[in-house]
Design an enzyme around this catalytic site. Structure first.
Site, PDB file in Angstrom:
ATOM      1  N   TYR A  12      38.003  39.559  25.968  1.00  0.00           N
ATOM      2  CA  TYR A  12      37.006  38.696  26.603  1.00  0.00           C
ATOM      3  C   TYR A  12      35.715  39.461  26.921  1.00  0.00           C
ATOM      4  CZ  TYR A  12      40.836  35.347  27.324  1.00  0.00           C
ATOM      5  OH  TYR A  12      41.872  34.471  27.154  1.00  0.00           O
ATOM      6  N   ASP A  20      50.573  39.575  30.785  1.00  0.00           N
ATOM      7  CA  ASP A  20      51.408  40.225  29.770  1.00  0.00           C
ATOM      8  C   ASP A  20      51.164  41.725  29.677  1.00  0.00           C
ATOM      9  OD1 ASP A  20      53.221  38.389  28.865  1.00  0.00           O
ATOM     10  OD2 ASP A  20      51.803  37.449  27.480  1.00  0.00           O
ATOM     11  N   HIS A  22      40.468  42.620  19.119  1.00  0.00           N
ATOM     12  CA  HIS A  22      40.820  41.205  19.067  1.00  0.00           C
ATOM     13  C   HIS A  22      39.915  40.363  19.940  1.00  0.00           C
ATOM     14  CE1 HIS A  22      42.869  42.254  22.741  1.00  0.00           C
ATOM     15  NE2 HIS A  22      42.980  40.977  23.018  1.00  0.00           N
ATOM     16  N   TYR A  67      39.153  27.784  28.658  1.00  0.00           N
ATOM     17  CA  TYR A  67      39.243  28.110  30.087  1.00  0.00           C
ATOM     18  C   TYR A  67      38.571  29.436  30.382  1.00  0.00           C
ATOM     19  CZ  TYR A  67      42.739  31.928  30.614  1.00  0.00           C
ATOM     20  OH  TYR A  67      43.378  33.146  30.643  1.00  0.00           O
ATOM     21  N   ARG A  68      38.240  30.208  29.354  1.00  0.00           N
ATOM     22  CA  ARG A  68      37.749  31.573  29.546  1.00  0.00           C
ATOM     23  C   ARG A  68      37.292  32.033  28.179  1.00  0.00           C
ATOM     24  NH1 ARG A  68      42.401  35.803  31.491  1.00  0.00           N
ATOM     25  NH2 ARG A  68      41.154  37.650  31.884  1.00  0.00           N
TER      26      ARG A  68
HETATM   27  C1  LIG Z   1      47.646  42.103  24.455  1.00  0.00           C
HETATM   28  C2  LIG Z   1      46.936  41.434  25.599  1.00  0.00           C
HETATM   29  C3  LIG Z   1      47.590  40.488  26.378  1.00  0.00           C
HETATM   30  C4  LIG Z   1      46.941  39.888  27.447  1.00  0.00           C
HETATM   31  N1  LIG Z   1      47.643  38.985  28.204  1.00  0.00           N
HETATM   32  C5  LIG Z   1      47.039  38.382  29.240  1.00  0.00           C
HETATM   33  C6  LIG Z   1      47.751  37.468  30.058  1.00  0.00           C
HETATM   34  O1  LIG Z   1      48.947  37.246  29.873  1.00  0.00           O
HETATM   35  N2  LIG Z   1      47.087  36.848  31.072  1.00  0.00           N
HETATM   36  C7  LIG Z   1      45.786  37.116  31.328  1.00  0.00           C
HETATM   37  O2  LIG Z   1      45.236  36.536  32.269  1.00  0.00           O
HETATM   38  N3  LIG Z   1      45.090  37.988  30.576  1.00  0.00           N
HETATM   39  C8  LIG Z   1      45.673  38.636  29.544  1.00  0.00           C
HETATM   40  N4  LIG Z   1      44.970  39.538  28.790  1.00  0.00           N
HETATM   41  C9  LIG Z   1      43.531  39.720  29.038  1.00  0.00           C
HETATM   42  C10 LIG Z   1      43.199  40.899  29.997  1.00  0.00           C
HETATM   43  O3  LIG Z   1      43.748  42.085  29.507  1.00  0.00           O
HETATM   44  C11 LIG Z   1      43.694  40.685  31.405  1.00  0.00           C
HETATM   45  O4  LIG Z   1      43.271  39.454  31.930  1.00  0.00           O
HETATM   46  C12 LIG Z   1      43.228  41.798  32.356  1.00  0.00           C
HETATM   47  O5  LIG Z   1      43.968  41.726  33.549  1.00  0.00           O
HETATM   48  C13 LIG Z   1      41.734  41.669  32.675  1.00  0.00           C
HETATM   49  O6  LIG Z   1      41.235  42.904  33.058  1.00  0.00           O
HETATM   50  P1  LIG Z   1      41.037  43.306  34.589  1.00  0.00           P
HETATM   51  O7  LIG Z   1      42.201  42.791  35.335  1.00  0.00           O
HETATM   52  O8  LIG Z   1      40.774  44.779  34.615  1.00  0.00           O
HETATM   53  O9  LIG Z   1      39.789  42.451  35.006  1.00  0.00           O
HETATM   54  P2  LIG Z   1      38.258  42.873  34.917  1.00  0.00           P
HETATM   55  O10 LIG Z   1      37.895  43.188  33.529  1.00  0.00           O
HETATM   56  O11 LIG Z   1      37.964  43.890  35.966  1.00  0.00           O
HETATM   57  O12 LIG Z   1      37.637  41.508  35.431  1.00  0.00           O
HETATM   58  C14 LIG Z   1      37.465  40.388  34.646  1.00  0.00           C
HETATM   59  C15 LIG Z   1      36.071  39.827  34.899  1.00  0.00           C
HETATM   60  O13 LIG Z   1      36.036  39.307  36.231  1.00  0.00           O
HETATM   61  C16 LIG Z   1      34.825  39.685  36.863  1.00  0.00           C
HETATM   62  N5  LIG Z   1      35.167  40.511  38.017  1.00  0.00           N
HETATM   63  C17 LIG Z   1      36.060  41.521  38.061  1.00  0.00           C
HETATM   64  N6  LIG Z   1      36.101  42.045  39.280  1.00  0.00           N
HETATM   65  C18 LIG Z   1      35.221  41.346  40.020  1.00  0.00           C
HETATM   66  C19 LIG Z   1      34.829  41.426  41.383  1.00  0.00           C
HETATM   67  N7  LIG Z   1      35.370  42.322  42.181  1.00  0.00           N
HETATM   68  N8  LIG Z   1      33.895  40.563  41.833  1.00  0.00           N
HETATM   69  C20 LIG Z   1      33.343  39.649  41.004  1.00  0.00           C
HETATM   70  N9  LIG Z   1      33.687  39.519  39.705  1.00  0.00           N
HETATM   71  C21 LIG Z   1      34.620  40.377  39.233  1.00  0.00           C
HETATM   72  C22 LIG Z   1      34.007  40.448  35.876  1.00  0.00           C
HETATM   73  O14 LIG Z   1      33.068  39.562  35.278  1.00  0.00           O
HETATM   74  C23 LIG Z   1      34.988  40.883  34.834  1.00  0.00           C
HETATM   75  O15 LIG Z   1      34.428  40.931  33.564  1.00  0.00           O
HETATM   76  C24 LIG Z   1      45.601  40.199  27.734  1.00  0.00           C
HETATM   77  C25 LIG Z   1      44.941  41.160  26.954  1.00  0.00           C
HETATM   78  C26 LIG Z   1      45.608  41.786  25.917  1.00  0.00           C
HETATM   79  C27 LIG Z   1      44.890  42.835  25.141  1.00  0.00           C
END
Ligand SMILES: Cc1cc2nc3c(=O)[nH]c(=O)nc-3n(C[C@H](O)[C@H](O)[C@H](O)COP(=O)(O)OP(=O)(O)OC[C@H]3O[C@@H](n4cnc5c(N)ncnc54)[C@H](O)[C@@H]3O)c2cc1C
Length: 468
Positions: free
Chosen positions: A7, A67, A310, A391-392
């Site tokens: 994303y 996941d 991806h 949704y995203r």
């Molecule tokens: C193989 C694979 C499987 C995955 N499976 C899933 C799954 O099952 N479910 C799922 O939800 N995702 C999934 N993902 C997507 C992603 O990896 C996860 O959602 C991951 O948890 C997002 O990264 P993060 O938690 O570090 O969030 P971040 O990258 O830190 O945050 C996401 C976004 O939220 C905003 N943000 C973050 N922190 C703040 C803050 N403090 N204040 C305001 N805005 C903020 C920013 O815009 C940021 O870009 C998957 C990815 C891969 C590669």
């Protein structure tokens, strides 16, 4: 923590932005309230860190993890991510935020707005979400209205659990499977957010290269998938439903009977439990995720092509066979047109499913990147024309997706822009996030609505068409 892989990761939308790494130092678990079954975390607390702390304190609590467990509990919830226990809707299970507003003011939402006794946090901050007056938390999710620095999250009291899978032999039973899922989900018979996956993922989740199975170009043909699937533990199947039920053994047994019975209307449907399946099979990592244990196994399917990156295409689909078929047909056709294997995971929330299509491509290949981008754009446009929206999405497609939510002469975007201009008059926070541009950027050519994504891949960059 910036693990938003698929994303946009950590990338800002506007070149020259300062990226704030909240994950590095704001990584404290501020509280775990075992009685209330909740926690209060900073942005840098990963699923693994929270899990390990709960284990260290020997608390009978589960976290809910996506996941891949490497991300941030707060970041994922604020992006409205998904996990797979009964607490899988992460934003729905958060309780209370603390936010730094663009003008530097600190805001607490929910019961946190009411000071506790003698300067303490309010004792119900992590117990009651809306508190009093308009419920403001929603506008800080998937937005650029503030930086969330604390978030409360509910934790699930540990319980008995039983994961299972159900295989379906025929490709064309997809709508019928969805129609059986719907009442089970609405009646809350299904215990968690289950997933429906395609047999091609049986091949991909082995972590092996696509070329181990197929040396042609383009998507792996159906007969080749069948041939190889037949050699794997589940055999020659088309669809696989991964679920988990919770409670004591007697009630789980009853729930499994109901579910087995319902799906038995599909000819050839077969339920299997983890003990019937070899230890290396993907089902065993689902057992972990669905009982609150973070894992990294899900990354295995990124070995599908060398040097893989991806893109997720994530429309919301009603849990209804005829709708699911419309969306699935569009996505299948466009994946075939652009030469990608369709790796779908449908996460069933209840009345809707998040259809997550994972486009895996070689990031060293300009041609594949170009095709992935065009495929994304066409999927967004074609599904929106049928009334389905994402949704995203990846930051490069944020304007396009935002542009599909245009009912009432873009009433929603105009509303978001009004809030943005009021809270962030200088437009300093994450311009363009989810298609919301501050006033000083608006109408100056920053929005990406067409082939600018593909052009950028060829080194032309993405910037304003006119100067600010
Ligand atoms: C193989 C694979 C499987 C995955 N499976 C899933 C799954 O099952 N479910 C799922 O939800 N995702 C999934 N993902 C997507 C992603 O990896 C996860 O959602 C991951 O948890 C997002 O990264 P993060 O938690 O570090 O969030 P971040 O990258 O830190 O945050 C996401 C976004 O939220 C905003 N943000 C973050 N922190 C703040 C803050 N403090 N204040 C305001 N805005 C903020 C920013 O815009 C940021 O870009 C998957 C990815 C891969 C590669």
């Amino acid at each position: 923590m910036g693990r938003n892989i698929g994303y946009g990761g950590t990338a800002p939308r506007v070149p020259g932005s300062v990226v704030i790494d909240l994950g590095r130092r704001m990584n404290r678990i501020l509280n775990i309230d075992a009685e209330n079954a909740s926690c209060l975390v900073e942005p840098g607390v990963s699923y693994f860190a929270l899990y390990e702390e709960i284990q260290r304190r020997k608390l009978p609590l589960w976290i809910d993890t996506p996941d891949v467990g490497g991300g941030s509990v707060l970041g994922n919830a604020i992006d409205r991510g998904v996990g797979y226990t009964p607490y899988g809707d992460h934003f729905a299970n958060h309780c209370g935020l603390e936010i730094v507003l663009p003008n530097g003011e600190l805001l607490r939402t929910g019961m946190g707005a009411l000071p506790g006794k003698d300067g303490a946090d309010n004792p119900t901050w992590q117990s009651f979400q809306p508190a009093y007056g308009p419920y403001s938390d929603g506008i800080f999710s998937q937005s650029n209205f503030g930086i969330v620095v604390r978030m409360g999250m509910w934790l699930m009291p540990e319980t008995g659990h039983q994961s299972y899978l159900i295989t379906f032999p025929r490709e064309e039973d997809f709508p019928a499977i969805v129609d059986i899922i719907r009442p089970l989900a609405q009646q809350r018979v299904l215990g968690n957010i289950p997933q429906l996956r395609h047999a091609v993922q049986e091949l991909a989740t082995t972590g092996r290269l696509k070329t181990d199975f197929y040396d042609g170009t383009g998507p792996v043909p159906r007969d080749v998938i069948r041939k190889h699937a037949a050699t794997l533990p589940l055999g020659d199947v088309s669809w696989i439903f991964y679920g988990t039920q919770y409670g004591d053994p007697a009630s789980i047994a009853k729930q499994l009977d109901l579910i087995r019975d319902a799906f038995s209307k599909i000819e050839g449907a077969k339920m299997m439990l983890p003990e019937e399946i070899p230890a290396e099979h993907y089902l065993h990592s689902r057992v972990s995720v669905c009982s609150g244990v973070p894992v990294m196994r899900e990354l295995d399917w990124l070995n599908w092509v060398p040097n893989a990156a991806h893109l997720f295409f994530s429309p919301i689909v009603p849990t209804r066979g005829r709708d699911a078929k419309v969306v699935h047909d569009i996505i299948s056709r466009l994946h075939a047109k652009y030469g990608f294997d369709l790796l779908p995971t449908l996460c069933v929330a209840g009345r809707e499913m998040h259809y997550i299509a994972n486009i895996v491509y070689d990031r060293a290949s300009l041609d594949e990147k170009r095709r992935a981008a065009t495929c994304m754009r066409e999927m967004i446009a074609e599904t929106a024309a049928e009334g389905y929206g994402e949704y995203r999405t990846h930051i490069l497609f944020a304007d396009m997706v935002a542009g599909t939510y245009n009912w009432g002469n873009n009433a929603l975007m105009r509303f978001n822009e009004t809030i943005k201009d009021a809270l962030d008059p200088n437009g300093i926070l994450a311009p363009g996030r989810n298609g919301i541009w501050p006033k000083r950027f608006r109408g100056k050519g920053w929005e990406i609505r067409g082939t600018e994504v593909e052009d950028a891949l060829e080194g032309k960059g993405i910037g304003p068409k006119a100067h600010l």
